[in-house]
Design a protein around this motif. Sequence first.
Motif, PDB file in Angstrom:
ATOM      1  N   ARG A  54       0.829  -1.205   0.000  1.00 28.46           N
ATOM      2  CA  ARG A  54       0.000   0.000   0.000  1.00 28.46           C
ATOM      3  C   ARG A  54       0.860   1.251   0.000  1.00 28.46           C
ATOM      4  O   ARG A  54       0.650   2.181  -0.794  1.00 28.46           O
ATOM      5  N   LEU A  55       1.856   1.301   0.865  1.00 26.92           N
ATOM      6  CA  LEU A  55       2.701   2.491   0.949  1.00 26.92           C
ATOM      7  C   LEU A  55       3.546   2.673  -0.307  1.00 26.92           C
ATOM      8  O   LEU A  55       3.764   3.801  -0.754  1.00 26.92           O
ATOM      9  N   ARG A  56       4.006   1.581  -0.885  1.00 24.23           N
ATOM     10  CA  ARG A  56       4.782   1.685  -2.126  1.00 24.23           C
ATOM     11  C   ARG A  56       3.924   2.287  -3.232  1.00 24.23           C
ATOM     12  O   ARG A  56       4.372   3.147  -3.989  1.00 24.23           O
ATOM     13  N   TRP A  57       2.678   1.828  -3.330  1.00 22.24           N
ATOM     14  CA  TRP A  57       1.770   2.346  -4.356  1.00 22.24           C
ATOM     15  C   TRP A  57       1.452   3.817  -4.101  1.00 22.24           C
ATOM     16  O   TRP A  57       1.573   4.652  -4.991  1.00 22.24           O
ATOM     17  N   LEU A  58       1.056   4.148  -2.888  1.00 22.95           N
ATOM     18  CA  LEU A  58       0.603   5.505  -2.596  1.00 22.95           C
ATOM     19  C   LEU A  58       1.727   6.536  -2.663  1.00 22.95           C
ATOM     20  O   LEU A  58       1.511   7.660  -3.103  1.00 22.95           O
ATOM     21  N   ASN A  59       2.917   6.168  -2.234  1.00 22.20           N
ATOM     22  CA  ASN A  59       4.000   7.146  -2.132  1.00 22.20           C
ATOM     23  C   ASN A  59       4.950   7.190  -3.317  1.00 22.20           C
ATOM     24  O   ASN A  59       5.666   8.178  -3.485  1.00 22.20           O
ATOM     25  N   TYR A  60       4.972   6.140  -4.150  1.00 24.81           N
ATOM     26  CA  TYR A  60       5.965   6.102  -5.225  1.00 24.81           C
ATOM     27  C   TYR A  60       5.408   5.753  -6.597  1.00 24.81           C
ATOM     28  O   TYR A  60       5.867   6.286  -7.598  1.00 24.81           O
ATOM     29  N   LEU A  61       4.464   4.829  -6.683  1.00 23.56           N
ATOM     30  CA  LEU A  61       4.086   4.274  -7.979  1.00 23.56           C
ATOM     31  C   LEU A  61       2.783   4.825  -8.549  1.00 23.56           C
ATOM     32  O   LEU A  61       2.534   4.677  -9.740  1.00 23.56           O
ATOM     33  N   ARG A  62       1.951   5.408  -7.739  1.00 20.26           N
ATOM     34  CA  ARG A  62       0.648   5.883  -8.189  1.00 20.26           C
ATOM     35  C   ARG A  62       0.803   6.948  -9.269  1.00 20.26           C
ATOM     36  O   ARG A  62       1.625   7.861  -9.133  1.00 20.26           O
ATOM     37  N   PRO A  63       0.030   6.835 -10.357  1.00 19.66           N
ATOM     38  CA  PRO A  63       0.102   7.859 -11.401  1.00 19.66           C
ATOM     39  C   PRO A  63      -0.366   9.216 -10.863  1.00 19.66           C
ATOM     40  O   PRO A  63      -1.240   9.293 -10.020  1.00 19.66           O
ATOM     41  N   GLY A  64       0.244  10.258 -11.335  1.00 19.09           N
ATOM     42  CA  GLY A  64      -0.165  11.601 -10.936  1.00 19.09           C
ATOM     43  C   GLY A  64       0.598  12.153  -9.747  1.00 19.09           C
ATOM     44  O   GLY A  64       0.355  13.288  -9.336  1.00 19.09           O
ATOM     45  N   ILE A  65       1.506  11.384  -9.172  1.00 22.03           N
ATOM     46  CA  ILE A  65       2.306  11.899  -8.066  1.00 22.03           C
ATOM     47  C   ILE A  65       3.324  12.875  -8.634  1.00 22.03           C
ATOM     48  O   ILE A  65       4.039  12.562  -9.585  1.00 22.03           O
ATOM     49  N   LYS A  66       3.352  14.055  -8.066  1.00 20.77           N
ATOM     50  CA  LYS A  66       4.303  15.056  -8.530  1.00 20.77           C
ATOM     51  C   LYS A  66       5.510  15.038  -7.602  1.00 20.77           C
ATOM     52  O   LYS A  66       5.374  15.129  -6.395  1.00 20.77           O
ATOM     53  N   ARG A  67       6.661  14.919  -8.175  1.00 23.04           N
ATOM     54  CA  ARG A  67       7.896  14.900  -7.403  1.00 23.04           C
ATOM     55  C   ARG A  67       8.747  16.096  -7.804  1.00 23.04           C
ATOM     56  O   ARG A  67       8.664  16.597  -8.907  1.00 23.04           O
ATOM     57  N   GLY A  68       9.554  16.535  -6.887  1.00 23.79           N
ATOM     58  CA  GLY A  68      10.465  17.621  -7.199  1.00 23.79           C
ATOM     59  C   GLY A  68      10.039  18.916  -6.522  1.00 23.79           C
ATOM     60  O   GLY A  68       9.234  18.936  -5.601  1.00 23.79           O
ATOM     61  N   TYR A  69      10.591  19.989  -6.996  1.00 27.31           N
ATOM     62  CA  TYR A  69      10.365  21.295  -6.399  1.00 27.31           C
ATOM     63  C   TYR A  69       9.005  21.856  -6.797  1.00 27.31           C
ATOM     64  O   TYR A  69       8.477  21.523  -7.855  1.00 27.31           O
ATOM     65  N   ILE A  70       8.457  22.721  -5.942  1.00 26.85           N
ATOM     66  CA  ILE A  70       7.209  23.387  -6.293  1.00 26.85           C
ATOM     67  C   ILE A  70       7.536  24.632  -7.107  1.00 26.85           C
ATOM     68  O   ILE A  70       8.616  25.215  -6.984  1.00 26.85           O
ATOM     69  N   THR A  71       6.584  25.039  -7.929  1.00 26.12           N
ATOM     70  CA  THR A  71       6.798  26.216  -8.761  1.00 26.12           C
ATOM     71  C   THR A  71       6.507  27.476  -7.949  1.00 26.12           C
ATOM     72  O   THR A  71       5.945  27.422  -6.852  1.00 26.12           O
ATOM     73  N   LYS A  72       6.863  28.613  -8.499  1.00 26.79           N
ATOM     74  CA  LYS A  72       6.608  29.902  -7.842  1.00 26.79           C
ATOM     75  C   LYS A  72       5.102  30.124  -7.695  1.00 26.79           C
ATOM     76  O   LYS A  72       4.640  30.614  -6.663  1.00 26.79           O
ATOM     77  N   ASP A  73       4.326  29.739  -8.714  1.00 29.78           N
ATOM     78  CA  ASP A  73       2.866  29.882  -8.632  1.00 29.78           C
ATOM     79  C   ASP A  73       2.283  29.018  -7.522  1.00 29.78           C
ATOM     80  O   ASP A  73       1.378  29.447  -6.803  1.00 29.78           O
TER      81      ASP A  73
END
Length: 92
Positions: A54-73
Motif C-alpha cells: 500500500r505504501l509503495r503504491w501511494l507514495n511512489y508508484l501511483r500515477p499523478g504523483i508530482k515529485r520535485g520542487y514546487i513552482t513559484k505559482d
Amino acid sequence: MARSPCCEKQRMKRRAWPAEEDEILISYVKIHGEGKWRSVAQNAGLNRCAKSCRLRWLNYLRPGIKRGYITKDEEDLIILLHRLLGNRCENL
C-alpha cells in the motif's frame, strides 16, 4: 477472527523494492484496482506485507504523483491560502 501476523513474523521481504516487483504491483493494481491490500500482497505473488504494498503504491508508484520542487505559482497559492485559512480550516 484474528489477523495473521505482520511481515516480520512470516519471513517476508524487508529490503528495497526492485524494478521487477514495482512492475508486478503496477500491473496488478491496473487490473484489479486500488484497495484490498491484504489480497494484493497474496494474489500478486509478492512476498511483501500489505502495508508495504500500500505504501509503495501511494507514495511512489501511483500515477499523478508530482515529485520535485514546487513552482513559484504553487508557492504563492500556498501562501495565499494560508493567509486566508490559517493553519486549520474547520469549515471544510
